[in-house]
Enzyme design. Structure first.
Site, PDB file in Angstrom:
ATOM      1  N   HIS A 321      57.599 -48.671   2.737  1.00 20.75           N
ATOM      2  CA  HIS A 321      56.366 -47.976   3.128  1.00 20.75           C
ATOM      3  C   HIS A 321      55.781 -48.752   4.301  1.00 20.75           C
ATOM      4  O   HIS A 321      55.576 -49.966   4.200  1.00 20.75           O
ATOM      5  CB  HIS A 321      55.400 -47.968   1.943  1.00 20.75           C
ATOM      6  CG  HIS A 321      54.296 -46.969   2.055  1.00 20.75           C
ATOM      7  ND1 HIS A 321      53.336 -47.041   3.031  1.00 20.75           N
ATOM      8  CD2 HIS A 321      53.998 -45.875   1.316  1.00 20.75           C
ATOM      9  CE1 HIS A 321      52.491 -46.025   2.877  1.00 20.75           C
ATOM     10  NE2 HIS A 321      52.873 -45.296   1.846  1.00 20.75           N
ATOM     11  N   ARG A 341      46.422 -43.066   7.275  1.00 18.89           N
ATOM     12  CA  ARG A 341      46.836 -42.627   8.617  1.00 18.89           C
ATOM     13  C   ARG A 341      46.802 -41.103   8.724  1.00 18.89           C
ATOM     14  O   ARG A 341      46.566 -40.558   9.791  1.00 18.89           O
ATOM     15  CB  ARG A 341      48.171 -43.235   9.037  1.00 18.89           C
ATOM     16  CG  ARG A 341      49.359 -42.960   8.176  1.00 18.89           C
ATOM     17  CD  ARG A 341      50.573 -43.739   8.699  1.00 18.89           C
ATOM     18  NE  ARG A 341      51.714 -43.623   7.819  1.00 18.89           N
ATOM     19  CZ  ARG A 341      52.859 -43.017   8.134  1.00 18.89           C
ATOM     20  NH1 ARG A 341      53.024 -42.482   9.320  1.00 18.89           N
ATOM     21  NH2 ARG A 341      53.855 -42.978   7.266  1.00 18.89           N
TER      22      ARG A 341
HETATM   23  O1  MEZ Z   1      54.597 -40.197  -2.032  1.00 23.93           O
HETATM   24  C1  MEZ Z   1      54.184 -41.355  -1.923  1.00 23.93           C
HETATM   25  O2  MEZ Z   1      54.945 -42.315  -1.855  1.00 23.93           O
HETATM   26  C2  MEZ Z   1      52.722 -41.591  -1.774  1.00 23.93           C
HETATM   27  C3  MEZ Z   1      51.856 -40.458  -2.118  1.00 23.93           C
HETATM   28  C4  MEZ Z   1      52.306 -42.763  -1.321  1.00 23.93           C
HETATM   29  C5  MEZ Z   1      51.085 -42.981  -0.547  1.00 23.93           C
HETATM   30  O3  MEZ Z   1      51.189 -43.433   0.582  1.00 23.93           O
HETATM   31  O4  MEZ Z   1      49.989 -42.702  -1.014  1.00 23.93           O
END
Ligand code: MEZ
Length: 538
Positions: A321, A341
Site C-alpha cells: 500500500h 488521496r
Molecule cells: O481495499 C483496501 O485495501 C482498502 C479499502 C484500503 C484503504 O486504503 O482504505
C-alpha cells in the site's frame, strides 16, 4: 500540543505549504503506460529478484514464490512425527470454515441459511482479521453513471490484465447485491440527506463507486457480520488453529486437525466440506516491509492447501500500500487509507513538488514513492527512514472545513494521538505490505483443485490479477464468501465422507526428502515471531 516533527521535517513542511495554493490549481498529469512499466520494473518489490526463489516441490514446483512463503510452503508439518487418531472426531460438521474474518463469516451465514451444520474455527477471536483493518470502502457499480462492465474494465486494467475473467465477472456483477446485503444487515454506510450512498473514487477507478462507513468501513462490516453469526448461534471454536487439512481415502477434503493455541491440545474436526478463509500474509513481512495487516495474517491457508495438493495462482505478487505511516514510530507501517488521496490529498516530495497524480493505482504509486526516496533523493528524512508527504490539509480546502473530521475520523484520531493534526500539517507516508494478490486457485464455484475444499477471501488467487484496486477486497470477501457458503452447503447434502486419512502429509514429507529439503521451520506459521533474534529488517 507539540508537533513531533524534526526540524528537517518542519523545514520541508514550509516548502509544502508554499506550493499548496499553486498546486491546487492544476492536477499533476497521469503517467503513460511506458512510464508505469518502467517505474514498476525498477522499483516495485515484486520485481526485486532476490526476494524470490523457485519452489522445489508441490503443485507449483518450478514456479517463483517469495522466499519467505517458499520456506513455509516447503516447511515442516506441525504433525511431523506425531500420530493423530482420526477414529473418533471431536467435531462433526457439514461445512467447516477455517477463519473468522469477513469471508469466513459471510460463508457461515449463507451456509447456515441453507440449513447446513456449520462450524467456524479461528485462531484468535471471531473478527480478528484483515477485514477489521480495511478503512476506505467497498466498491460496487450501483450508480446511474456506472456499470459492472465499467468496474470490470477498471479492475482488469489495474490488475495488468491478469485477473481470471470468470472470477472478476462474478465480483463485479454481484457487487451491487453484496453492498445491498450489507446495508440490510446493518452496516452504517455514509449516505446523503436523501438516503443515497455517498461514493468516492479510488486509485484506478473511472467512476465514484467506493461505498464507505467513514474510514472504518471494514470494522463496521466485520461488526455486522460477527453479530449476524453470533445471533444465528453458529458454532465458533476460537483460539484454535487448523494445523493440517484432513482428507478421506477418496482424496477429498474431509476436515482439519485443530490445535488449541493456549494448551496446544490437538483435536479432530470431520466435515463434509471445508472452506479456507484464512486471509492474508502481511505478518510474514516480505522483504522486511512493515505491514498494515492483522496480527494473524501469516498465509496459513496457502500452506494447508498446498500441502494437501492444491495449486496456487500468482503467489509471486504482493500489494504494497503506497501510504503506510512513515512517522511517528508508534504507528510505523499502519494504514493511511487511500481515501485520503481519493479526497484530494497530493503526494508531495521534500521540495514541495507534487510529482505524481494522487490516483495512480497502488502498485504504480508505491513504486513511485520508493523511486522518489531511493533514486531521486527527494524523500523527507526522519530518524526512521525516508518518506513522502501526503498533503492532508488540502482535503478541507477542497471540500470545506470539517470534511476531514467527518469522513476520516479514524485517521484524524490516529495521528492526533501523537500530536499531529492532519488538518493543519501534511502526514508522512511510505509503502507498507498490505495485501496478498495471489493465493489458492479456485473455479467459478469457489472450489480449489481438491474436491470439497472451497476457498474465499484473501486466500484466493486470481480475482485481482497482479494488483488489486482499493475496495475490491471488501467486495470479494462478501461475494466469494457468500458463494463458498452456498456452494459448500449445497454440496454437503450429497457427500458421504469415507475413512479419514493424513497420508498425504507423509507423502509430502517424502517429496521434501526427495527434493533434498530439510526444513525445521514449522508451518503453518500461525503467529509472527517478534523475538529480537527473529527480527530481520523490520
Ligand atoms: O481495499 C483496501 O485495501 C482498502 C479499502 C484500503 C484503504 O486504503 O482504505
Amino acid at each position: 500540543m507539540s508537533l513531533p516533527y524534526t526540524q528537517e521535517m518542519l523545514d520541508s513542511v514550509k516548502k509544502v505549504e508554499a506550493t499548496r495554493e499553486e498546486r491546487m490549481k492544476t492536477e499533476p498529469r497521469r503517467m503513460t503506460a511506458e512510464e508505469k512499466d518502467d517505474v514498476l520494473q525498477k522499483f516495485h518489490p515484486d520485481f526485486k529478484m532476490e526476494g524470490f526463489e523457485q519452489l522445489q516441490m508441490g503443485p507449483n514446483k518450478g514456479e517463483k514464490a517469495p522466499v519467505e512463503l517458499a520456506a513455509l510452503l516447503q516447511g515442516k508439518s506441525r504433525l511431523s512425527g506425531k500420530e493423530v487418531s482420526l477414529k473418533d472426531p471431536d467435531y462433526d460438521a457439514d461445512v467447516l470454515i477455517i477463519g473468522g474474518g469477513g469471508a469466513g463469516c459471510s460463508a457461515a451465514i449463507e451456509a447456515h441459511q441453507a440449513g447446513a451444520k456449520v462450524m467456524i474455527v479461528t485462531k484468535l477471536r471471531l473478527g480478528d482479521a484483515n477485514t477489521m483493518m480495511a478503512e476506505g470502502g467497498i466498491q460496487a457499480a450501483d450508480k446511474e453513471n456506472d456499470s459492472p462492465a465499467q468496474h470490470y474494465l477498471d479492475a482488469m486494467g489495474g490488475g495488468h490484465f491478469a485477473n481470471v475473467p470468470y472470477l472478476l465477472q462474478k465480483l463485479v456483477t454481484e457487487g451491487p447485491e453484496a453492498v445491498n446485503w450489507l446495508d440490510h444487515l446493518g452496516v452504517m454506510f455514509d449516505k446523503d440527506e436523501d438516503g443515497r450512498m455517498i461514493t468516492t473514487h479510488g486509485g484506478g477507478t473511472s467512476r465514484k463507486r467506493m461505498h464507505a462507513a467513514k474510514d472504518y468501513s471494514g470494522a463496521d462490516i466485520m461488526r455486522t457480520l460477527r453479530d449476524e453469526v453470533q445471533n444465528r448461534g453458529i458454532q465458533i471454536v476460537d483460539f484454535t488453529s487448523a494445523v493440517e487439512l484432513i482428507k478421506d481415502t477418496e482424496g477429498k477434503a474431509a476436515g482439519a486437525v485443530l490445535m488449541n493455541m493456549e494448551t496446544h491440545e490437538v483435536q479432530v474436526a470431520r466435515a463434509k466440506t471445508v472452506i479456507i478463509a484464512t486471509g492474508g500474509a502481511g505478518r510474514i513481512h516480505y522483504q522486511g516491509f512493515p505491514t498494515s495487516n492483522h496480527y494473524g495474517a501469516t498465509a496459513d491457508g496457502l500452506v494447508l492447501a498446498y500441502r494437501a495438493g492444491a495449486r496456487l495462482l500468482y503467489q509471486d505478487t504482493l500489494q504494497y500500500h503506497p501510504t503506510g505511516v512513515a512517522f511517528p514510530a508508534q504507528i510505523f507501517g499502519a494504514l493511511v487509507t487511500e481515501k485520503v488521496r481519493s479526497m484530494g490529498a497530493m503526494f508531495v516530495n521534500e521540495k514541495g513538488d507534487a510529482y505524481m497524480h494522487p490516483l495512480e493505482t497502488r502498485d504504480v504509486a508505491a513504486a513511485s514513492v520508493i523511486r522518489e526516496c531511493k533514486e531521486r533523493g527527494n524523500g523527507v528524512h526522519t530518524p526512521l527512514g525516508d518518506g513522502i508527504w501526503l498533503d492532508s490539509p488540502m482535503i478541507d480546502l477542497i471540500h470545506g472545513k470539517g470534511m476531514l473530521e467527518k469522513r476520516l475520523p479514524g485517521m484524524l484520531r490516529m495521528f492526533g494521538k501523537y500530536d499531529i493534526d492532519m488538518r493543519e500539517v501534511p502526514i508522512l507516508i511510505y509503502p507498507t505490505l498490505h495485501y496478498q494478490n495471489g493465493g489458492i486457485r479456485i473455479s467459478a464455484d469457489g472450489m480449489s483443485d481438491i474436491e470439497n475444499l472451497y476457498v474465499a477471501g484473501e486466500a484466493v488467487g486470481g480475482i485481482h490479477g497482479r494488483n488489486r484496486l482499493m475496495g475490491n477486497s471488501l467486495l470479494d470477501i462478501i461475494v466469494f464468501g457468500r458463494n463458498a457458503g452456498q456452494q459448500a452447503a449445497a454440496k454437503s447434502k450429497n457427500v458421504k465422507v469415507a475413512d479419514l486419512t493424513l497420508d498425504f502429509v507423509k507423502e509430502f514429507e517424502r517429496e521434501e526428502a526427495a527434493a533434498g529439503i530439510e526444513s525445521s521451520l514449522l508451518s503453518p506459521l500461525l503467529l509472527p515471531d517478534y523475538r529480537p533474534e527473529n527480527m530481520k529488517t523490520i
